[in-house]
Scaffold this motif. Structure first.
Motif, PDB file in Angstrom:
ATOM      1  N   ASP A 107      -3.364  -6.087 -10.302  1.00  0.00           N
ATOM      2  CA  ASP A 107      -4.611  -6.820 -10.110  1.00  0.00           C
ATOM      3  C   ASP A 107      -4.909  -6.854  -8.624  1.00  0.00           C
ATOM      4  OD1 ASP A 107      -6.844  -8.310 -10.611  1.00  0.00           O
ATOM      5  OD2 ASP A 107      -5.795 -10.154 -11.134  1.00  0.00           O
ATOM      6  N   GLY A 108      -6.158  -6.627  -8.246  1.00  0.00           N
ATOM      7  CA  GLY A 108      -6.513  -6.702  -6.836  1.00  0.00           C
ATOM      8  C   GLY A 108      -5.859  -5.599  -6.019  1.00  0.00           C
ATOM      9  N   PHE A 109      -5.379  -5.954  -4.830  1.00  0.00           N
ATOM     10  CA  PHE A 109      -4.818  -4.949  -3.930  1.00  0.00           C
ATOM     11  C   PHE A 109      -3.449  -4.464  -4.390  1.00  0.00           C
ATOM     12  CE2 PHE A 109      -7.532  -7.315  -0.781  1.00  0.00           C
ATOM     13  CZ  PHE A 109      -8.434  -6.279  -0.569  1.00  0.00           C
ATOM     14  N   ALA A 110      -3.296  -3.142  -4.413  1.00  0.00           N
ATOM     15  CA  ALA A 110      -1.991  -2.483  -4.549  1.00  0.00           C
ATOM     16  C   ALA A 110      -1.997  -1.385  -3.491  1.00  0.00           C
ATOM     17  CB  ALA A 110      -1.799  -1.913  -5.949  1.00  0.00           C
ATOM     18  N   LEU A 111      -1.641  -1.742  -2.285  1.00  0.00           N
ATOM     19  CA  LEU A 111      -1.794  -0.862  -1.133  1.00  0.00           C
ATOM     20  C   LEU A 111      -0.441  -0.593  -0.479  1.00  0.00           C
ATOM     21  CD1 LEU A 111      -4.930  -2.539   0.500  1.00  0.00           C
ATOM     22  CD2 LEU A 111      -4.887  -0.498  -0.950  1.00  0.00           C
ATOM     23  N   ILE A 125      -1.032  -0.390 -15.541  1.00  0.00           N
ATOM     24  CA  ILE A 125      -2.306  -0.844 -16.083  1.00  0.00           C
ATOM     25  C   ILE A 125      -2.956  -1.730 -15.026  1.00  0.00           C
ATOM     26  CG2 ILE A 125      -1.471  -0.696 -18.461  1.00  0.00           C
ATOM     27  CD1 ILE A 125      -1.222  -3.717 -18.517  1.00  0.00           C
ATOM     28  N   GLY A 126      -4.282  -1.847 -15.066  1.00  0.00           N
ATOM     29  CA  GLY A 126      -4.951  -2.563 -13.995  1.00  0.00           C
ATOM     30  C   GLY A 126      -6.107  -3.410 -14.460  1.00  0.00           C
ATOM     31  N   THR A 127      -6.782  -4.021 -13.495  1.00  0.00           N
ATOM     32  CA  THR A 127      -7.971  -4.835 -13.726  1.00  0.00           C
ATOM     33  C   THR A 127      -9.155  -4.190 -13.009  1.00  0.00           C
ATOM     34  OG1 THR A 127      -7.754  -6.217 -11.746  1.00  0.00           O
ATOM     35  CG2 THR A 127      -6.500  -6.895 -13.714  1.00  0.00           C
ATOM     36  N   SER A 129     -10.819  -5.211 -10.638  1.00  0.00           N
ATOM     37  CA  SER A 129     -10.805  -5.469  -9.194  1.00  0.00           C
ATOM     38  C   SER A 129      -9.733  -4.674  -8.454  1.00  0.00           C
ATOM     39  CB  SER A 129     -10.593  -6.967  -8.929  1.00  0.00           C
ATOM     40  OG  SER A 129      -9.298  -7.363  -9.349  1.00  0.00           O
ATOM     41  N   LEU A 130      -9.005  -3.813  -9.151  1.00  0.00           N
ATOM     42  CA  LEU A 130      -7.919  -3.059  -8.530  1.00  0.00           C
ATOM     43  C   LEU A 130      -8.432  -2.175  -7.388  1.00  0.00           C
ATOM     44  CD1 LEU A 130      -4.966  -2.001  -8.459  1.00  0.00           C
ATOM     45  CD2 LEU A 130      -5.654  -0.309 -10.177  1.00  0.00           C
ATOM     46  N   LYS A 131      -7.697  -2.203  -6.275  1.00  0.00           N
ATOM     47  CA  LYS A 131      -7.879  -1.278  -5.163  1.00  0.00           C
ATOM     48  C   LYS A 131      -6.498  -0.729  -4.827  1.00  0.00           C
ATOM     49  CE  LYS A 131     -12.317  -2.098  -4.332  1.00  0.00           C
ATOM     50  NZ  LYS A 131     -12.541  -2.945  -5.531  1.00  0.00           N
ATOM     51  N   ILE A 132      -6.300   0.583  -5.017  1.00  0.00           N
ATOM     52  CA  ILE A 132      -4.978   1.169  -4.842  1.00  0.00           C
ATOM     53  C   ILE A 132      -5.053   2.355  -3.900  1.00  0.00           C
ATOM     54  CG2 ILE A 132      -5.221   2.539  -6.971  1.00  0.00           C
ATOM     55  CD1 ILE A 132      -2.154   2.140  -7.349  1.00  0.00           C
ATOM     56  N   GLY A 133      -4.146   2.390  -2.928  1.00  0.00           N
ATOM     57  CA  GLY A 133      -4.160   3.476  -1.961  1.00  0.00           C
ATOM     58  C   GLY A 133      -3.015   3.382  -0.979  1.00  0.00           C
ATOM     59  N   GLN A 134      -2.981   4.342  -0.067  1.00  0.00           N
ATOM     60  CA  GLN A 134      -1.899   4.457   0.915  1.00  0.00           C
ATOM     61  C   GLN A 134      -2.496   4.522   2.323  1.00  0.00           C
ATOM     62  OE1 GLN A 134       0.839   4.521  -2.214  1.00  0.00           O
ATOM     63  NE2 GLN A 134       1.228   4.313  -0.036  1.00  0.00           N
ATOM     64  N   PRO A 135      -2.656   3.387   2.991  1.00  0.00           N
ATOM     65  CA  PRO A 135      -3.299   3.366   4.314  1.00  0.00           C
ATOM     66  C   PRO A 135      -2.341   3.592   5.482  1.00  0.00           C
ATOM     67  CG  PRO A 135      -2.895   1.133   3.569  1.00  0.00           C
ATOM     68  CD  PRO A 135      -2.407   2.037   2.464  1.00  0.00           C
ATOM     69  N   GLU A 136      -1.128   4.087   5.211  1.00  0.00           N
ATOM     70  CA  GLU A 136      -0.102   4.129   6.250  1.00  0.00           C
ATOM     71  C   GLU A 136      -0.486   4.947   7.481  1.00  0.00           C
ATOM     72  OE1 GLU A 136       2.241   3.077   2.538  1.00  0.00           O
ATOM     73  OE2 GLU A 136       0.534   4.363   3.033  1.00  0.00           O
ATOM     74  N   THR A 137      -1.145   6.107   7.290  1.00  0.00           N
ATOM     75  CA  THR A 137      -1.442   6.924   8.467  1.00  0.00           C
ATOM     76  C   THR A 137      -2.389   6.209   9.428  1.00  0.00           C
ATOM     77  OG1 THR A 137      -3.159   8.086   7.191  1.00  0.00           O
ATOM     78  CG2 THR A 137      -0.997   9.141   7.349  1.00  0.00           C
ATOM     79  N   GLY A 138      -3.184   5.283   8.913  1.00  0.00           N
ATOM     80  CA  GLY A 138      -4.047   4.489   9.783  1.00  0.00           C
ATOM     81  C   GLY A 138      -3.267   3.512  10.638  1.00  0.00           C
ATOM     82  N   LEU A 139      -2.011   3.274  10.274  1.00  0.00           N
ATOM     83  CA  LEU A 139      -1.136   2.378  11.037  1.00  0.00           C
ATOM     84  C   LEU A 139      -0.123   3.157  11.870  1.00  0.00           C
ATOM     85  CD1 LEU A 139      -0.462  -0.287   8.254  1.00  0.00           C
ATOM     86  CD2 LEU A 139      -1.906  -0.580  10.273  1.00  0.00           C
ATOM     87  N   GLY A 140      -0.272   4.483  11.891  1.00  0.00           N
ATOM     88  CA  GLY A 140       0.612   5.295  12.704  1.00  0.00           C
ATOM     89  C   GLY A 140       1.950   5.616  12.067  1.00  0.00           C
ATOM     90  N   ILE A 141       2.053   5.484  10.744  1.00  0.00           N
ATOM     91  CA  ILE A 141       3.292   5.800  10.034  1.00  0.00           C
ATOM     92  C   ILE A 141       2.951   6.634   8.798  1.00  0.00           C
ATOM     93  CG2 ILE A 141       4.546   3.761  10.863  1.00  0.00           C
ATOM     94  CD1 ILE A 141       3.960   2.427   8.153  1.00  0.00           C
ATOM     95  N   THR A 142       3.953   7.000   8.041  1.00  0.00           N
ATOM     96  CA  THR A 142       3.743   7.726   6.803  1.00  0.00           C
ATOM     97  C   THR A 142       4.116   6.845   5.618  1.00  0.00           C
ATOM     98  OG1 THR A 142       4.225   9.801   5.632  1.00  0.00           O
ATOM     99  CG2 THR A 142       6.086   8.715   6.719  1.00  0.00           C
ATOM    100  N   GLY A 167      -6.843   8.400   3.809  1.00  0.00           N
ATOM    101  CA  GLY A 167      -6.927   6.957   3.603  1.00  0.00           C
ATOM    102  C   GLY A 167      -7.827   6.517   2.474  1.00  0.00           C
ATOM    103  N   ARG A 168      -8.068   7.392   1.491  1.00  0.00           N
ATOM    104  CA  ARG A 168      -8.941   7.002   0.386  1.00  0.00           C
ATOM    105  C   ARG A 168      -8.278   5.927  -0.469  1.00  0.00           C
ATOM    106  NH1 ARG A 168     -11.617  10.904  -4.323  1.00  0.00           N
ATOM    107  NH2 ARG A 168     -12.472   9.195  -5.595  1.00  0.00           N
ATOM    108  N   VAL A 169      -9.025   4.896  -0.778  1.00  0.00           N
ATOM    109  CA  VAL A 169      -8.571   3.819  -1.659  1.00  0.00           C
ATOM    110  C   VAL A 169      -9.344   3.936  -2.962  1.00  0.00           C
ATOM    111  CG1 VAL A 169      -8.428   1.325  -1.990  1.00  0.00           C
ATOM    112  CG2 VAL A 169      -7.937   2.321   0.256  1.00  0.00           C
ATOM    113  N   LEU A 170      -8.631   3.985  -4.084  1.00  0.00           N
ATOM    114  CA  LEU A 170      -9.256   4.169  -5.382  1.00  0.00           C
ATOM    115  C   LEU A 170      -9.625   2.834  -6.017  1.00  0.00           C
ATOM    116  CD1 LEU A 170      -7.019   6.926  -7.057  1.00  0.00           C
ATOM    117  CD2 LEU A 170      -8.981   7.203  -5.528  1.00  0.00           C
ATOM    118  N   THR A 171     -10.777   2.811  -6.672  1.00  0.00           N
ATOM    119  CA  THR A 171     -11.148   1.684  -7.513  1.00  0.00           C
ATOM    120  C   THR A 171     -10.435   1.812  -8.857  1.00  0.00           C
ATOM    121  OG1 THR A 171     -13.017   2.834  -8.493  1.00  0.00           O
ATOM    122  CG2 THR A 171     -13.420   1.618  -6.434  1.00  0.00           C
ATOM    123  N   ALA A 172     -10.584   0.802  -9.692  1.00  0.00           N
ATOM    124  CA  ALA A 172      -9.971   0.850 -11.023  1.00  0.00           C
ATOM    125  C   ALA A 172     -10.501   2.024 -11.829  1.00  0.00           C
ATOM    126  CB  ALA A 172     -10.214  -0.463 -11.762  1.00  0.00           C
TER     127      ALA A 172
END
Length: 261
Positions: A107-111, A125-127, A129-142, A167-172
């Motif tokens: 539910d909500g953020f799964a980042l 399974i999700g709701t 409002s789910l937002k799922i993604g991997q923003p690590e490269t934006g923070l300088g890591i993998t 850095g794409r974040v997927l919707t439900a």
């Protein structure tokens, strides 16, 4: 179960429901949560049961959240030795390798680390409002806890690269279309849906489920030998005879009543 500080645990005969419980930081995964998840794994490795993982449920005043990622305050201070220790990666590997299936209710953020924890599950399974993604490269890591190899196995290489490198974040809806999740439910119904899935798993023979999960995740070169060995074990199990006898008796009863279906 122990009195955890970052997890809430509902223990049942055939399953554990473990809810991440650091709502003040959107369930950021810190060292204490990692240690407590290791303790849950200890228990489930000794006493195999289904595991349901969830986050903080939505309320009238607060949106639900699975996990916003690793605890950035702690991550900021980690250096090379901590990275090489694979702090989050190791517990996610244990979760993925648990004997019985794991269900992630998102539910909500799964980042970031939250998404990698979800990827370690067998079912997601999700709701809406789910937002799922991997923003690590934006923070300088993998994404160092499984996403760089698990994600492409689930969604394919092109989309995995867009998530990991751009850095794409997927919707439900996008996650459902990519089969990253398999069901979408309203927040109020999410846990009921997770338990319904657990009920379907629990209706199967537990040993057959355990061995099927093991065979499924075995490397390609292990087949067909591992399939044959697993079947050999199951062909001698009491459950096989009891379940097949019940099936044959039910079919015979239907045939006697004039309904061969």
């Amino acid at each position: 179960m122990p009195d955890y500080t970052t997890l809430l645990v509902d223990e049942r005969e055939d399953r554990l429901h473990v809810a991440l419980d650091r709502p003040e930081v959107r369930n950021a995964i810190d060292a204490t949560m990692v240690a407590e998840l290791h303790d849950v794994c200890d228990r489930l490795e000794r006493e195999p049961r289904i595991l349901i993982l969830s986050g903080t449920p939505a309320t009238e005043s607060r949106k639900g959240v699975f996990a916003s990622g690793a605890d950035i305050a702690q991550l900021r201070e980690r250096r090379r030795e901590e990275a090489l220790a694979g702090i989050n990666a190791n517990v996610f590997i244990r979760i993925a390798q648990l004997p019985m299936p794991v269900i992630a209710a998102l539910d909500g953020f799964a980042l970031g680390g939250g998404a990698e924890l979800a990827l370690a599950a067998d079912f997601r399974i999700g709701t809406p409002s789910l937002k799922i993604g991997q923003p690590e490269t934006g923070l300088g890591i993998t994404a160092g806890a499984g996403a760089t190899w698990r994600l492409k196995e689930v969604v394919g290489e092109p989309l995995a690269k867009e998530i990991l490198l751009a850095g794409r974040v997927l919707t439900a809806d996008e996650a459902l279309a990519a089969r990253l999740i398999t069901e979408v439910h309203e927040s109020a119904d999410l846990l009921d849906a997770a338990h319904a899935l657990a009920d379907r798993i629990a209706a199967q023979d537990p040993l057959a489920v355990r061995l099927t999960k093991t065979v499924f995740h075995a490397p390609r070169e292990a087949h067909p030998a591992i399939d044959t060995l697993a079947q050999g074990i199951l062909f001698e199990s009491d459950a096989k005879f009891a379940r097949m006898d019940a099936f044959l008796a039910k079919r015979a009863s239907r045939t006697t009543k004039g309904n061969p279906a």
